[in-house]
Motif scaffolding. Sequence first.
Motif, mmCIF file in Angstrom:
data_model
loop_
_atom_site.group_PDB
_atom_site.id
_atom_site.type_symbol
_atom_site.label_atom_id
_atom_site.label_comp_id
_atom_site.label_asym_id
_atom_site.label_seq_id
_atom_site.Cartn_x
_atom_site.Cartn_y
_atom_site.Cartn_z
ATOM 1 N N LEU A 11 0.831 -1.204 0.000
ATOM 2 C CA LEU A 11 0.000 0.000 0.000
ATOM 3 C C LEU A 11 0.868 1.258 0.000
ATOM 4 O O LEU A 11 1.855 1.337 0.739
ATOM 5 N N LYS A 12 0.492 2.214 -0.818
ATOM 6 C CA LYS A 12 1.112 3.537 -0.812
ATOM 7 C C LYS A 12 0.137 4.485 -0.124
ATOM 8 O O LYS A 12 -1.014 4.617 -0.558
ATOM 9 N N TYR A 13 0.605 5.113 0.950
ATOM 10 C CA TYR A 13 -0.304 5.892 1.786
ATOM 11 C C TYR A 13 0.297 7.260 2.070
ATOM 12 O O TYR A 13 1.485 7.375 2.379
ATOM 13 N N PHE A 14 -0.546 8.302 1.971
ATOM 14 C CA PHE A 14 -0.112 9.675 2.197
ATOM 15 C C PHE A 14 -1.159 10.389 3.058
ATOM 16 O O PHE A 14 -2.361 10.327 2.772
ATOM 17 N N ARG A 15 -0.664 11.060 4.099
ATOM 18 C CA ARG A 15 -1.562 11.875 4.932
ATOM 19 C C ARG A 15 -1.001 13.287 5.032
ATOM 20 O O ARG A 15 0.139 13.479 5.439
#
Length: 488
Positions: free
Chosen positions: A239-243
């Motif tokens: 998973l590629k996750y950005f916050r």
Amino acid sequence: MTVSCPLPATHKKATFNRIYSELALHQAVIGAYSKPLFTSRKALGMSHDGRTLYDFASDSLQNVSQLHKQLAKRRFSYRPGIELLFTTNGKERTIYLFPWEERIVDLMLYRELTKYFHGVYEQSCFAYRMGSHGVDSCQHRVENLVRQLPRPLYFVKRDVADYFPSINHERLLELMAEWIEPNDYLFKLLEQRIRFEILENEEVRTAERGIAFGTAIACFFANLYLTPLDRQMAKIKGLKYFRYSDDLLAFSKDRESALEAAQVMSSTFNELKVASKPKAHRNFFFSLTAGHTDGEFEAVDRFQHLGLEFRSDNTVGMAREKGRKIRNLFRTAFRRKRRRFIKTNKPILRAQLAVDIARDVVEEGFRSVAIIDYYLKHVNDESQLRQLDQWLAEEILSVTYGNGHKKGNFKKIPFSRLRAMGLPSLQHRRRLLRHGHLESHFFTMRNENLIAQQQRRLPSARKNISGPDSLQTGKHRQKTLVRESAPC
């Protein structure tokens, strides 16, 4: 699942002694004093004590010394703030305005805690960070990954509804106890900031929910509160996750990983007692072939993230409302100079005035340059920028002749003539940014403006300045001038 975000075994909990120093306080004071260099309006903000930043700075040494003594002796305590309601971009917001001593301590705590816990946050957290983290870094990485990953590509996008006002105090205090020593003075200070007081009609009430939007320390709380989610997302394979603050984007070439991310977001939101904003609650995908459908994901060819539009053909453009926002920057600048246009009789002089104003918007205005350059750094849709350049030329001629956007205006003043007069090009500025030719820091840009203003105000001093140590080139003189311009 129980919400938790314990520190790594190698990282000690923060205490007041570990983060506080007189130097840190003075750095925060300098940070507060820099406000007038950008917008004097912020320095004039007053809480219930009726004091501006200039009032605090009028006796700077004594005020800062007294503040340091209170902190060193653990006697500083937060006073109430006031509520201010305002509307921006059609959204109603409430900010909380505290006296300047409180704002300086807030800024000091935010900076030192952000520095102390920099290595504790997940790499997926991009807002309110130090170093290479930030919105530009976030968007560059999203663009690169979307371009590199094969199709189909599955996305999960969420945004917390009313994030700052909805944070649960009990949950936040539980999380904070895992990072801050609960019996330490630092914890007591931060607890006062979580359960902050509000002065209203000469009565003081304590906020029961939310964190004080408009205070620096609220940004630290905002990151801490969603760190448990960041850690859960980091465990999902592939998973590629950005916050970025409360704006969440996750994607994967593996459909099951994306579905797991959606489930983790949902369960963590429930644990943290926050809700997903319906408008931004989306599951979608870039398909491999046209007509491909999926019961859990909507087939799309583009999506918006932090103002940019990422497309399945790997181009990046501006969202429609953001293009409108840039146009409004120019319209507002022209409207503010309306009297000068009325006083200017000759069309060619009005056109030159409009061109000069447009150049100021693109090159000089602190806020406008920050907005425009953000999009130019990331947009690669040349046709969209070409349309903006065409619109700007037509708008300048519309202001010149007062007859709207008409192609016939170019017969009176050709496009090439406008370019020779200095008409700015967003396409050209984008290329300069991409090739690193416009890396000037905003402080440098603002300092140059201050120096130019001082030169205009002191013509006699300007006559006496010559040689390489002039205001234009002398580093010592520039520093002295900026120092004298500050309220301290």
